[in-house]
Structure formats: structure tokens, C-alpha cells
Write a protein that holds these residues in place. Structure first.
Motif, PDB file in Angstrom:
ATOM      1  N   ILE A 188       0.844  -1.200   0.000  1.00  0.00           N
ATOM      2  CA  ILE A 188       0.000   0.000   0.000  1.00  0.00           C
ATOM      3  C   ILE A 188       0.877   1.247   0.000  1.00  0.00           C
ATOM      4  N   ALA A 189       1.908   1.233   0.831  1.00  0.00           N
ATOM      5  CA  ALA A 189       2.824   2.373   0.903  1.00  0.00           C
ATOM      6  C   ALA A 189       3.484   2.633  -0.444  1.00  0.00           C
ATOM      7  N   GLN A 190       3.953   1.577  -1.103  1.00  0.00           N
ATOM      8  CA  GLN A 190       4.595   1.733  -2.407  1.00  0.00           C
ATOM      9  C   GLN A 190       3.653   2.389  -3.412  1.00  0.00           C
ATOM     10  N   LYS A 191       2.436   1.919  -3.460  1.00  0.00           N
ATOM     11  CA  LYS A 191       1.474   2.436  -4.431  1.00  0.00           C
ATOM     12  C   LYS A 191       1.072   3.876  -4.105  1.00  0.00           C
ATOM     13  N   ALA A 192       0.801   4.145  -2.831  1.00  0.00           N
ATOM     14  CA  ALA A 192       0.391   5.503  -2.440  1.00  0.00           C
ATOM     15  C   ALA A 192       1.526   6.503  -2.636  1.00  0.00           C
TER      16      ALA A 192
END
Length: 360
Positions: A188-192
Motif C-alpha cells: 500500500i505504501a509503495q502504491k500511495a
């Protein structure tokens, strides 16, 4: 299928397959079935009383592994707890299951029995992270209001078109606080970070390596309340609490930044839905996205009425690719352990008193 003496004579480790037959990884399952003796109890045998009776009778032999390839079947016997786990034969070394969560099995008790529990969170990380981004965007852009107004009257369409902009925001530059920085939380962090340009903060019981933090410029918080106080949007991405306690409750929500947003793609049992509804109504939370709910399949009636709240039906991990991955990863975990290698995705390995290796 009942266990027979001829299967014992084969001397191949027995795998107890609970749930539906494998649907997608059929070639892998064929090889799996050559290496191991697979027995699959019927639906009737998987009902709790009958299943416990079968375990007592050693109906399925001294199996070395439990295999559950689907999250929606194979759970008919209910929670694997202090009543059920002692009935597992001492020959069992691994329980490999579909799904990211494991609140339906007491992994501490399994470890005490020398059984490593392996989940399949890695197989669902991409799907869940994609869905989390949708819910994050929904909380910033009031997507429930926008979509319901478009399906309603011309007056509601005009109202939304005219007034939604003033209370909608771009996620870029805002702070995203993630509770739980495992496979799913990190994805999630990577995508956000890459898609929305958000500032990543995270809380976890264990700090992640510096190289992993650097990839998304993540800042670690040892205090959950401190992270909540500075986050514009908080995503819950941690497994259910083994003691059954809720993490997001009224007292904790008092520490969350005023005018922030909250997303849950983890477990509904971690969140007090009434407290979330209170926080929305008082303005502390201006956007909420919930894919999971405390009393599924029932959804909180107050939350249903709030246009600031986006509600979905536990769909985050629900893609064909996830199901294929659940099957494959569960089989590969069992294959590894029963052939003397390390499990791929262990949850409770750190609690095991004895090694999990087993020689074929």
C-alpha cells in the motif's frame, strides 16, 4: 475420503485437504498428489462435531499437514481452538491456508503443538493494496457521494456537482499513516507513494530495515497514538489481535487528527464501528472506507446512512489472481516443510519450540 491401510503402506506423508478441490493449479496439485497422500473429508465430515469425532477416531490417519486452499470453504468446523487443536495428531507439522488473516486459528496453540501455521498474505498483497488505494481515494474525493448522486435525481446530481469540490482534496502531499507494515501494508505504501505522492508514516511492533523504509521515504513511529495525531489518512493493515481486543475504539479515535480519514482493509473485529460513526458525525473523520466489518455479513446501520463513508463487502483480496496464488502458496509451503525445507510464509515460526523440518 477416508484414510485406508494401503495409504499407510505407501509411507508417503498424509495431507489433510479441507475444503473444495483445487480449481486452478491442477498441474501443481497433480504433482503434489504424487508426492503426498491427500485425503479430503466430505462437507458433512467437516462439520464441527463430526470433524472432531473423525480426529478422535484417526479417520484420516496420522496426517503430516493440513491444507486449506480456499478462504470460503474448509472452515466448516469453526475456529481451531483449545477444543480442536489437541485432537490434531502429533505427526502434523504444518497448517497451510488461504487468506491473509488467521484469527480463525489459534496460532500460539498450534506452535505449542509443534505446528507451523502459514498464511497466504503474499498472494493477496497486490489485490488488497489496489483496493486500499481505491478506498483512500474515495475518502479524499467523496466517491460515495459522487456515485450515489449520479444514480439518483437531477437535483442530487447538481448538488454534488456544485458542492463536492469544496470538500474534496487531492491525496498528493498528504500524510498516510499505515498500521502494520507487513507485505500488504508495505505494498500500500509503495502504491500511495508512487501514484499519489503521499508522505508515508507507519506503526508496527517491529521496525523495518532502513532500506525498506528508504524505498518509500517512510517514517517509523513506535507510538500508534503519535502517528494518528499527524496522519491525514490512516490505513489499518494489521492481522486481528490474538486476544480478540479491538484496536480502533472511541478512546483511540480521540487521538486521531481532526478532519482526517480512516480506511480498514484488515479485520472488522479490530474496529468499533459505532465509535467510527460517532467520529464521522462529530467531524473528526471526514472520510471513511471500510471493506471489512465487525459483524459481517451485517453492516452497521449508522455507517450505511453516512455519505462520507464508503462501504464494500470484504472484496479487497477478491481477485482471480489472489485465488490462484492462495492455492499455489499453500501447496508450496507444505511441499517445503514436508521435504525438509523452510516454510515460505510462516506466521508463528518464532513461537515453535522444536524445528518444523520433516524428512520425506
Amino acid at each position: 475420503m477416508a484414510y485406508t491401510s494401503s495409504q499407510e503402506a505407501s509411507r508417503k506423508p498424509i495431507v489433510l485437504h479441507i475444503g473444495d478441490p483445487v480449481k486452478w493449479n491442477t498441474d501443481l496439485y497433480a504433482k503434489f498428489s504424487e508426492d503426498f497422500t491427500v485425503v479430503r473429508p466430505s462437507t458433512e465430515e467437516r462439520q464441527r462435531d463430526e470433524f472432531m469425532k473423525g480426529l478422535r477416531e484417526k479417520r484420516w490417519g496420522n496426517f503430516a499437514a493440513i491444507f486449506r486452499p480456499f478462504w470460503n470453504t474448509g472452515g466448516e468446523m469453526g475456529r481451531w481452538d483449545k477444543e480442536l487443536i489437541p485432537l490434531i495428531p502429533t505427526s502434523c507439522k504444518i497448517f497451510a491456508s488461504a487468506g491473509a488473516g488467521f484469527d480463525w486459528a489459534d496460532v500460539d496453540l498450534l506452535a505449542a503443538r509443534g505446528i507451523v501455521y502459514c498464511n497466504s498474505a503474499a498472494a493477496s498483497a497486490e489485490s488488497v493494496a489496489d483496493f486500499a488505494l481505491f478506498l483512500i481515494l474515495a475518502t479524499f474525493r467523496n466517491l460515495t457521494w459522487c456515485t450515489t448522486a449520479a444514480r439518483s435525481s437531477a437535483a442530487e446530481f447538481k448538488d454534488c456537482h456544485t458542492n463536492a469540490a469544496a470538500v474534496s482534496h487531492n491525496p498528493r502531499g498528504h500524510t498516510l499513516g499505515i498500521i502494520g507494515f507487513g507485505n500488504i501494508g508495505f505494498r500500500i505504501a509503495q502504491k500511495a507513494y508512487r501514484a499519489f505522492g503521499m508522505k508515508i508514516k507507519y506503526y508496527d511492533v517491529v521496525r523495518k530495515p532502513a532500506a525498506q523504509e528508504a524505498e518509500v521515504e517512510a517514517e517509523f513511529f513506535s507510538s500508534l497514538d503519535a502517528m494518528l495525531a499527524i496522519s491525514d489518512c490512516v490505513v489499518l493493515a494489521t492481522p486481528a489481535s490474538p486476544d480478540g481486543k479491538k484496536l480502533i475504539v472511541k478512546e483511540r479515535l480521540r487521538n486521531i487528527k481532526w478532519g482526517s480519514r480512516f480506511v480498514n482493509i484488515a479485520r472488522g473485529s479490530l474496529v468499533d464501528d459505532e465509535a467510527v460513526a460517532d467520529a464521522v458525525e462529530e467531524g473528526r473523520l471526514v472520510g471513511v472506507g471500510l471493506d471489512v466489518h465487525d459483524l459481517e455479513p451485517n453492516v452497521n446501520e449508522r455507517l450505511k446512512r453516512l455519505r462520507e463513508v464508503t462501504l464494500t463487502s470484504h472484496n479487497a483480496g477478491g481477485t482471480l489472481q489472489t485465488h490462484i496464488g492462495f492455492e499455489e502458496l499453500s501447496m508450496r509451503n507444505i511441499d517445503a516443510v514436508l521435504k525438509g525445507r523452510e516454510p515460505l510464509t510462516p506466521v508463528n515460526k518464532h513461537l515453535l519450540v522444536t524445528p518444523v523440518k520433516h524428512t520425506l
